[in-house]
Design an enzyme around this catalytic site. Structure first.
Site, PDB file in Angstrom:
ATOM      1  N   GLY A 103      39.991  52.936  49.375  1.00 60.47           N
ATOM      2  CA  GLY A 103      39.835  54.364  49.673  1.00 60.47           C
ATOM      3  C   GLY A 103      39.494  55.155  48.419  1.00 60.47           C
TER       4      GLY A 103
ATOM      5  N   TYR B 208      51.349  35.385  50.286  1.00 68.87           N
ATOM      6  CA  TYR B 208      50.296  35.607  49.277  1.00 68.87           C
ATOM      7  C   TYR B 208      48.928  35.236  49.860  1.00 68.87           C
ATOM      8  CZ  TYR B 208      47.964  35.374  44.690  1.00 68.87           C
ATOM      9  OH  TYR B 208      47.126  35.570  43.619  1.00 68.87           O
TER      10      TYR B 208
ATOM     11  N   ASN C 163      53.019  49.095  38.720  1.00 67.85           N
ATOM     12  CA  ASN C 163      54.403  49.530  39.006  1.00 67.85           C
ATOM     13  C   ASN C 163      55.417  48.690  38.232  1.00 67.85           C
ATOM     14  OD1 ASN C 163      54.349  47.108  40.371  1.00 67.85           O
ATOM     15  ND2 ASN C 163      55.213  47.893  42.285  1.00 67.85           N
TER      16      ASN C 163
ATOM     17  N   THR D 285      44.487  29.991  36.249  1.00 70.67           N
ATOM     18  CA  THR D 285      44.077  30.540  34.956  1.00 70.67           C
ATOM     19  C   THR D 285      45.286  30.558  34.032  1.00 70.67           C
ATOM     20  OG1 THR D 285      42.417  31.858  36.072  1.00 70.67           O
ATOM     21  CG2 THR D 285      43.031  32.578  33.858  1.00 70.67           C
TER      22      THR D 285
ATOM     23  N   PHE E 161      49.100  39.903  33.563  1.00 71.80           N
ATOM     24  CA  PHE E 161      48.402  38.890  32.752  1.00 71.80           C
ATOM     25  C   PHE E 161      46.887  39.104  32.817  1.00 71.80           C
ATOM     26  CE2 PHE E 161      46.795  34.302  33.312  1.00 71.80           C
ATOM     27  CZ  PHE E 161      46.473  34.155  31.972  1.00 71.80           C
TER      28      PHE E 161
ATOM     29  N   THR F 104      56.047  42.934  38.337  1.00 67.92           N
ATOM     30  CA  THR F 104      55.910  41.662  37.601  1.00 67.92           C
ATOM     31  C   THR F 104      55.068  41.842  36.336  1.00 67.92           C
ATOM     32  OG1 THR F 104      54.008  40.983  38.952  1.00 67.92           O
ATOM     33  CG2 THR F 104      56.178  40.243  39.670  1.00 67.92           C
TER      34      THR F 104
END
Ligand code: UDP
Length: 324
Positions: free
Chosen positions: A113, A156, A43, A186, A22, A46
């Site tokens: 990195g 999370y 990936n 948001t 999103f 979601t």
């Protein structure tokens, strides 16, 4: 030389992890509009290619399917790394607790990195969840938060707290140019109808004339920011010289019950509110103090609730109609 051409271009190249999500997809749009070349990595756990399909013909845009918890190799010059990959709705991170922890920890390390190897500016998407169930209201950046590390939301919250700590360590130890945005609730087009968050949940239920599932008594509050406002704040932060966390969100606070009633009115649905049990550790209140963003970035939200919610309802309507 970079992935776009064999010649060093004077144009900026940005990497967006979570680029099919999103926020990552809206951020990619904003960067392309600013003339950047964009490499989106996702990936698709979601995220969804539908969010970026409009960019597939764009020669300034590349998509790479990759899990950033594994080493990220990219040839050539990179100017900015935006680390936005993570499951981000409560039902998603409850379903994927370990990928959530890994992308906040290992993914953050790999993205840092990459930025270090390229001498790039790094910006991490942090969250108002670092404040947990806040004891200070509204939340200012100097509040350290009230987080339950072992509760269901801890995967999370603590991943993002770790990500902030790791980012500051790279800034202090490696002198990397880093930014931290703390994102408050948001909403807007490209949210997933089934991601469980209150905005798509209520709009989907209202459009289907089903009851709106209010958790608890609905007196808990949130402050909803329209996605283009958020992305503008993030874009400004990326070019600022600030390294400390900055809240970006819309301070207009409302209770979940009032939000449900606003959706009922706006969609002219026959739905009513239905009260369900409150999830564990659901924060009681949330409202950003955006004095810092106003001062440092000359930023404040411009899209009012009526306008933003109208656009979001219009986005969801075809999904409901095709399902019905
Ligand atoms: N919520 C609700 N009904 C739903 C989904 C969420 O009442 O169907 C509530 C939830 O308990 C929370 C608020 O709405 O108090 C915002 O939830 P969301 O999942 O959107 O984001 P959070 O701010 O909790 O991360």
């Amino acid at each position: 030389m970079n992935v776009f051409s064999s010649q060093r271009s004077s144009r900026k190249t940005s990497v967006v992890t979570g680029g099919a999500g999103f926020l990552g997809s809206h951020l990619s749009d904003r960067l392309l509009a600013a003339g950047h070349q964009v490499i989106a990595i996702d990936n698709l756990l979601t995220g969804n290619l539908r969010n970026i399909e409009h960019l597939f013909g764009n020669t300034d845009f590349r998509f790479i399917e990759h899990d950033v918890t594994n080493f990220i190799y990219l040839p050539g010059d990179i100017d900015y790394v935006f680390h936005f990959a993570s499951p981000a709705s409560p039902i998603d991170y409850l379903e994927f607790p370990i990928p959530t922890l890994k992308v906040g920890a290992l993914g953050t390390h790999n993205a840092l990195g990459l930025a270090k190897a390229k001498g790039a500016t790094y910006l991490i998407a942090s969250t108002s969840e670092v404040y947990g169930d806040p004891l200070v209201h509204p939340q200012k950046e100097d509040y350290w938060g009230n987080v339950n590390p072992i509760g269901p939301r801890g995967v999370y919250d603590e991943a993002k707290r770790f990500a902030e700590a790791m980012t500051m360590a790279y800034h202090r130890y490696h002198r990397l140019d880093t930014k931290i945005v703390r994102i408050f609730n948001t909403y807007g087009p490209r949210m997933r109808l089934d991601d469980g968050r209150v905005v798509p949940a209520f709009i989907g239920q209202a459009l289907a004339n089903e009851p709106l599932t209010v958790f608890g008594d609905g007196s808990q509050t949130r402050s909803f920011c329209y996605v283009t406002d958020l992305v503008e704040g993030i874009f400004r932060l990326s070019t600022s010289d600030t390294h400390a966390p900055v809240n970006i969100g819309n301070p207009s606070e409302m209770s979940i019950r009032d939000f449900g009633e606003a959706i009922i009115k706006r969609t002219e649905t026959s739905s009513r509110l239905e009260f369900k049990s409150l999830p564990v550790d659901d924060p009681r209140v949330r409202q950003p103090d955006i004095a810092l963003a106003r001062k440092l970035l000359d930023w404040e939200p411009l899209v009012d609730f009526e306008t933003g919610i109208g656009k979001t309802i219009d986005y969801f309507r075809p999904f409901i109609e095709s399902a019905g």
